[in-house]
Motif scaffolding. Structure first.
Motif, PDB file in Angstrom:
ATOM      1  N   GLU A 180       0.831  -1.219   0.000  1.00 48.54           N
ATOM      2  CA  GLU A 180       0.000   0.000   0.000  1.00 48.54           C
ATOM      3  C   GLU A 180       0.859   1.260   0.000  1.00 48.54           C
ATOM      4  N   GLY A 181       1.822   1.306  -0.892  1.00 51.20           N
ATOM      5  CA  GLY A 181       2.645   2.502  -1.038  1.00 51.20           C
ATOM      6  C   GLY A 181       3.967   2.454  -0.312  1.00 51.20           C
ATOM      7  N   GLN A 182       4.186   1.478   0.564  1.00 49.51           N
ATOM      8  CA  GLN A 182       5.468   1.350   1.243  1.00 49.51           C
ATOM      9  C   GLN A 182       6.490   0.727   0.290  1.00 49.51           C
ATOM     10  N   HIS A 183       7.745   1.065   0.513  1.00 49.54           N
ATOM     11  CA  HIS A 183       8.799   0.544  -0.356  1.00 49.54           C
ATOM     12  C   HIS A 183       9.041  -0.933  -0.064  1.00 49.54           C
ATOM     13  N   CYS A 184       9.415  -1.678  -1.107  1.00 44.86           N
ATOM     14  CA  CYS A 184       9.695  -3.102  -0.993  1.00 44.86           C
ATOM     15  C   CYS A 184      11.034  -3.411  -1.651  1.00 44.86           C
ATOM     16  N   ARG A 185      11.468  -4.658  -1.472  1.00 46.23           N
ATOM     17  CA  ARG A 185      12.704  -5.130  -2.100  1.00 46.23           C
ATOM     18  C   ARG A 185      12.414  -6.418  -2.855  1.00 46.23           C
ATOM     19  N   ALA A 186      13.019  -6.549  -4.024  1.00 49.15           N
ATOM     20  CA  ALA A 186      12.896  -7.784  -4.797  1.00 49.15           C
ATOM     21  C   ALA A 186      14.083  -8.696  -4.518  1.00 49.15           C
ATOM     22  N   TYR A 187      14.496  -8.770  -3.242  1.00 50.53           N
ATOM     23  CA  TYR A 187      15.718  -9.490  -2.885  1.00 50.53           C
ATOM     24  C   TYR A 187      15.598 -10.976  -3.183  1.00 50.53           C
ATOM     25  N   ASN A 188      14.489 -11.604  -2.779  1.00 54.56           N
ATOM     26  CA  ASN A 188      14.357 -13.042  -2.997  1.00 54.56           C
ATOM     27  C   ASN A 188      14.307 -13.384  -4.480  1.00 54.56           C
ATOM     28  N   PHE A 189      13.696 -12.512  -5.276  1.00 56.44           N
ATOM     29  CA  PHE A 189      13.617 -12.782  -6.710  1.00 56.44           C
ATOM     30  C   PHE A 189      14.999 -12.711  -7.353  1.00 56.44           C
ATOM     31  N   VAL A 190      15.747 -11.645  -7.089  1.00 52.83           N
ATOM     32  CA  VAL A 190      17.065 -11.512  -7.719  1.00 52.83           C
ATOM     33  C   VAL A 190      18.030 -12.558  -7.169  1.00 52.83           C
ATOM     34  N   ARG A 191      17.790 -13.024  -5.946  1.00 49.29           N
ATOM     35  CA  ARG A 191      18.628 -14.092  -5.400  1.00 49.29           C
ATOM     36  C   ARG A 191      18.367 -15.392  -6.152  1.00 49.29           C
ATOM     37  N   ALA A 192      17.097 -15.693  -6.421  1.00 44.75           N
ATOM     38  CA  ALA A 192      16.778 -16.888  -7.204  1.00 44.75           C
ATOM     39  C   ALA A 192      17.310 -16.761  -8.628  1.00 44.75           C
ATOM     40  N   LEU A 193      17.233 -15.555  -9.200  1.00 42.99           N
ATOM     41  CA  LEU A 193      17.753 -15.340 -10.547  1.00 42.99           C
ATOM     42  C   LEU A 193      19.258 -15.567 -10.597  1.00 42.99           C
ATOM     43  N   SER A 194      19.970 -15.124  -9.562  1.00 44.90           N
ATOM     44  CA  SER A 194      21.425 -15.271  -9.545  1.00 44.90           C
ATOM     45  C   SER A 194      21.851 -16.729  -9.404  1.00 44.90           C
TER      46      SER A 194
END
Length: 1136
Positions: free
Chosen positions: A523-537
């Motif tokens: 709801e407008g708060q900032h997030c991180r795509a850490y788990n996604f980029v970790r799986a991509l790596s």
């Protein structure tokens, strides 16, 4: 071979700067001659008249060799390989202190001009990718090399031992070695199956040029009869058109043009040159160039009307400077308004960005004349009595600058805003920028001493839609992930998949589902795509395709837009491969082909037919693609007059987007290929691609690679908001329709697509290149405004600016169109009713040593199934994957450059209610493949070996398993109780709504910055600290428990937080909010006395009386740092 003469001679550098030329070559596609000298300067000369074209410093040491291709010029010196455009603009400069030493030669490999092999005095060969500007691999060899030329089937290289080494251009393995000259090779050349060499021979105590030109047959690897050259052959070049003719030169300028199979037929020439340093033939064979040690170049030819190349392109000269200043008379009768003002469509270079504009200190004030008049000089030092106007050592207060400080566009840290609010009663009121150009600029996270949590993300986002942080590797994917998140069919597909029973650790679709759900709940708060980029790596194919950003070997030479388009194709193809095998049992059989759920969402089915023009045999192949690259019409070559009616119109044709899309989906090409049906030979083949079915979601890559395609996007209203696609007997038909066209009726064969959004590459310069997304988001009132997602900066954006692409720095990269049917535009919540919760009732472990496993939890039973509002207590422990990076300033202060990177190591969840309240049902240790730099044992309780599956005696699980358990509890409506959950949830990378969080760190906290407590005016008011209280201190004061004595335990911490919440409820139930406020005041007062740390109490004192309060225990125990005034305060508290 007769009739050669010197046509022109010119110096490549001005008089006084000339030096010996060390490399010379002719351009293969333009009328240019390229030279390199001993100072590292590269120059080009145009045409037989040798008109100067470009000149630039390419290296710091002598240029060893120059190669030319269609894209630019490759130059080599002893330690670097550089590629530039013909105008001198650098494409890349490749250096490697370990591998690239004493380089001398290079040659193209079997991949044409896209790859070169580089060698030098040291043994070994380097394979270099010219497109990326990177070293691909190193091939070992026994010898070093001095000269290298590419032949028909082999690469011929001269070794430092005087041998000719034949190298396979594919594998770079040595095929054969041929002894040539005992003293080393001077030069060699090859054409077809003939090899010519010249070198030195050992005579006495010195080396002399060999008077023989050696000839070898590369078919039999045998020498032929040598050709005598008494002057000593130093350079040799074979004629590019006459297969048996060659040109031999000595260092003194003696030339011999001969037929090496008929040496008697030879022509001798003498060049007017002191010392020859280079020799090269033009590709047309009509000219050859001689380079000298004085910096001059001679052009020899048989006619001045010939050209260097046969089909050369026109040289791009600089535009002439035209005087467009209007002439006007400046008299008293001429109004100033007649002077026109220039109109600029782009930002001027004089509009400097604020990061390079800074204030300058004002000049120092002049010395008082009274001081100068009374000054006495002793040994160059002046002394004078101080005037009595001011006190000694007091100066007038002067402003630092003569200029007023402009208001910064960077928000203050949250801690600074709280301090300003407490001091002045006013917080920061600065508004974010509304300039369209400023909105596209790259945003960066600033760090204070409190870390990233102190950064004011709310300043950049005042919308209900969450942004994504940027301080992660591979965060260039943020824009594309946001675009897919606001595509309803993709959103529903990902959430439906993640609600199932997928257990794959590197499933990108699961990580997409987790990310989409987190963005929706934020709801407008900032997030991180850490788990996604970790799986991509963790996927090897992603690294092989160059999709991963690495700080050590970053893909700086690969355009960011092309990198994102490759990632877009990889993402969809990867998801398709992951789900094809899993859904094969439940997929539908259509036309004898299995159709998966992803095919129904974004799959474009095509039928490719290949027909032989000779035997008319035809083969068919059906395929499904998820991303379509746009194919633009080929540009016409106006420079040569071919392809146009008059040979002068170089403007792109007025092609619409719908025509381009239709040609990209369906095409017909004619190529020469292998006919394996009847002819069994190469024939002319006709390839026809037809569309069989279109999906509701069309994912497109703009694929803008040429100037012509970029001009098409600059047209006004080029990108349609809606278009209609029909598949009939004549194939696919796409046409643009008005924006207000209603959706088609159910059952209608035609499909109407509407633009959902796009990803745009913003190029303000190499450091500031980044990706943003422009997305249309439907509202409740039916409108669809545009929103700009610039990482964590989100704002509503004008529609006119969103579809405007005539900015040179704004390039569209990827687009998504979606069907307008109402059933395709709704966000489904049915996945919440289909959650697979079996993971909560089963034990999963990766530990190999299962005999010694110690489980400190009991799994849930079906009777304890989580429901909405169920209390669970949680605590997590972390390990450090990367230490924080700090920078020490000149004044001694520390600047946080990058915070430490933490990873989840253990998570514990206990029951908060029921007969087993306080018993853990999740206690997972998370294994990781990343390198752990610090286990943080003092704070986490994690020891070396706890996360190793071969050694651990804990319940080890993958990160995805632990994460999904928490995600299931979240979506089942459980309420999480804990202490400091904001940091835990952030590192876990999960977004929990506020109504599902009970954080005891906020329950026992006085929000005011400064709070005074007046205890019936018995004594002076006490200033209470605003720091949040630790779990250990609250447990000691309220629960009379001493936890975390040696290390932390997540089960103990979660249980303590649960009991603190029950204590909160108990106090409020017995005395109401006022009673709790009094208790909270007492906690802060007592915390100030003991510095908010539990005092060290001996065992004998701790067991004297169970009814003694903590305050009384303090008075009977010596606390380090307690002064008499503090004891007096505590005594008055006890009396009250």
């Amino acid at each position: 071979m007769e009739g050669w003469q010197e046509i022109y001679q010119v110096a490549t550098q001005p008089f006084g700067f000339a030096t010996a030329i060390s490399a010379v070559t002719f351009d293969t596609s333009q009328e240019l001659l390229w030279t390199g000298d001993l100072n590292g300067r590269i120059a080009s000369l145009a045409g037989p008249s040798l008109r100067k074209y470009t000149s630039y410093v390419g290296h710091t040491s002598p240029v060893q060799q120059i190669l030319v291709n269609d894209r630019g010029v490759l130059s080599l010196d002893s330690d670097s390989l550089r590629m530039t455009q013909r105008r001198g603009i650098v494409r890349f400069n490749l250096k490697d202190e370990k591998k690239m030493k004493d380089l001398t030669c290079m040659s193209y490999t079997s991949r044409g001009t896209s790859e070169v092999v580089v060698a030098g005095q040291n043994p070994g060969l380097l394979r270099v990718n010219v497109d990326r500007g990177t070293v691909v691999n190193e091939v070992p060899s026994d010898d070093g090399f001095t000269v290298m030329r590419r032949g028909g089937r082999l690469i011929c290289a001269g070794s430092t031992r005087g041998e000719v080494v034949l190298i396979d251009p594919v594998s770079l393995q040595i095929v054969r070695k041929i002894p040539a000259h005992s003293g080393g090779l001077a030069d060699l050349d090859t054409h077809d199956n003939v090899l010519l060499t010249c070198g030195q021979t050992h005579r006495g105590t010195s080396y002399l040029l060999d008077p023989l030109l050696n000839i070898y047959d590369l078919r039999t690897f045998r020498p032929q009869s040598p050709v005598p050259f008494p002057a000593g052959a130093a350079y040799v070049r074979m004629h590019p058109k006459m297969s048996t003719a060659c040109l031999v030169s000595s260092v003194t300028g003696q030339l011999q043009m001969l037929d090496f199979f008929n040496p008697a037929h030879a022509c001798l020439y003498q060049a007017n040159i002191s010392y020859v340093t280079g020799l090269e033939f033009s590709t047309s064979g009509d000219y050859f160039a001689l380079a000298g040690n004085t910096g001059s170049v001679q052009i020899w030819g048989t006619s001045e009307s010939s050209q260097f190349t046969e089909f050369g392109k026109q040289i791009e000269w600089n535009d002439p400077i035209l005087d467009t200043t209007p002439s006007m008379k400046a008299t008293d009768d001429v109004p100033l308004s007649t002077v026109g003002m220039p109109y600029y469509r782009e930002k001027l270079l004089s509009a400097w960005p604020p990061d390079i504009v800074f204030n300058v200190a004002r000049r120092s004030e002049p010395i008082d004349p009274e001081i100068l008049s009374t000054m006495k000089t002793v040994d160059f030092v002046g002394y004078a009595p101080f005037p009595k106007r001011l006190r000694r050592y007091v100066t007038e207060s002067l402003p630092y600058s003569n200029y007023t400080k402009a208001e910064s566009k960077t928000p203050m840290f949250r801690s600074e805003q709280d301090k300003l609010l407490a001091q002045n009663g006013m917080a920061q009121t600065m508004e974010a920028t509304t300039d369209p150009v400023e909105s596209f600029k790259k945003v960066e996270i600033k760090y204070s001493k409190f870390g990233v949590e102190d950064f004011d993300f709310g300043f950049f986002n005042r919308t209900p839609y969450a942004g994504l942080e940027t301080h992660l590797q591979n965060s260039y994917t943020n824009a594309l992930l946001q675009l897919y998140r606001f595509t309803p069919l993709v959103y529903n597909f990902a959430l439906k998949h993640v609600s199932g029973s997928c257990r794959s650790e590197s499933c990108l679709l699961c990580e997409l589902g987790f990310l989409f759900d987190m963005l929706a709940k934020a709801e407008g708060q900032h997030c991180r795509a850490y788990n996604f980029v970790r799986a991509l790596s963790s996927i090897p194919q992603a690294g092989a395709l160059g999709l991963l950003e690495d700080e050590t070997t970053s893909n700086k030479h690969l355009p960011l837009g092309a990198m994102l388009q490759s990632f877009n194709r990889f993402l969809m193809e990867r998801i398709g491969q992951e789900n094809r095998s899993k859904e094969i049992a439940s997929s539908e059989l259509i036309n004898n082909n299995f159709v998966t759920q992803l095919d129904k969402v974004a799959g474009v089915t095509t039928l490719t037919s290949v027909r032989c023009g000779n035997c008319n045999s035809e083969t068919h192949r059906r395929a499904t693609t998820y991303v379509t690259d746009l194919l633009y019409p080929k540009s016409h070559d106006s420079s040569s007059g071919r392809g146009t009616s008059n040979g002068s119109d170089n403007k792109p044709q007025a092609t619409s987007f719908c025509n381009i899309l239709q040609q990209s989906l369906e095409s017909k090409t004619h190529t020469r290929g292998w006919c394996g049906e009847k002819c069994r030979r190469y024939q002319m083949l006709t390839t026809t691609k037809r569309i069989q079915s279109l999906a509701p979601v069309l994912v497109l890559n703009a694929a803008i690679n040429t100037h012509t395609s970029r001009q098409l996007w600059n047209q006004k209203n080029f990108l349609p908001m809606k278009f209609q696609a029909d598949i009939g007997k004549d194939g696919l038909k796409i046409k643009q329709i008005p924006d207000n066209t209603p959706p088609p009726l159910e059952g209608n064969s035609g499909e109407i697509y509407e633009l959902t959004g796009m990803v745009v590459e913003v190029n303000f310069g190499p450091p500031d290149n980044h990706m943003v997304s422009l997305i249309r988001i439907p509202q409740e009132d039916g409108s669809k405004p545009w929103y700009l997602f610039n990482d964590f900066s989100v704002q509503q954006f004008p529609a006119a600016e969103s579809l405007k692409f005539d900015y040179v720095w704004k390039t569209p990269t990827s687009l998504i169109y979606q069907s307008c049917r109402p059933s395709y535009t709704e966000y489904s919540t049915q996945w919440k009713d289909q959650l697979d919760t079996s993971l909560l009732y089963s034990e999963v472990t990766l530990s190999f040593n299962r005999e010694g496993l110690r489980f400190e939890y009991e799994c849930l039973t079906k009777e304890e199934a989580p429901t909405g509002g169920m209390l669970v207590a949680i605590d997590a422990e972390f390990v450090a994957l990367q230490q924080e990076e700090t920078e020490i300033r000149s004044d001694g202060t520390r600047l946080l450059v990058r915070p430490s990177r933490l990873s989840l190591a253990r998570v514990s969840v206990i029951r908060g209610e029921g007969p087993k309240a306080g018993v853990a049902f999740i206690d997972d240790y998370i294994t990781t493949k990343d390198n752990i730099v610090d286990y943080l044992t003092e704070f986490s309780g994690i020891e070396i070996g706890d996360l190793d599956p071969l050694k651990s005696k804990k319940s080890l699980v993958p990160l995805k398993v632990a994460y999904k358990k928490l995600w299931l509890l979240l979506n089942l409506g459980c309420v999480f109780v804990g202490h400091g959950l904001a940091n835990d949830f952030r590192t876990i990378n999960i977004q929990v709504p506020k109504d599902q969080v009970i954080d005891t760190v906020d329950l026992y906290y006085i929000k005011s910055r400064q709070r005074y407590v007046d205890l019936n005016q018995c004594f002076d008011s006490i200033l209470i600290s605003n720091s949040k209280l630790s779990l250990r201190f609250l447990a000691w004061y309220l629960l009379n428990e001493n936890i975390q004595r040696e290390t932390h335990d997540s089960i103990e911490d979660a249980k303590t937080a649960l009991f603190l919440y029950y204590k909160f409820l108990e106090i409020n139930e017995q005395g109401g909010p006022s009673a709790f406020e009094n208790v909270l005041n007492e906690i802060y007062i007592e915390g100030r006395v003991v510095n908010f740390r539990p005092p060290v109490v001996s065992a004998s004192d701790a067991t004297t009386s169970s009814t003694t309060t903590n305050t009384q225990a303090i008075l009977t125990t010596e606390v380090p740092g307690m002064n008499p005034e503090d004891k007096k305060v505590i005594s008055q508290l006890v009396e009250l």
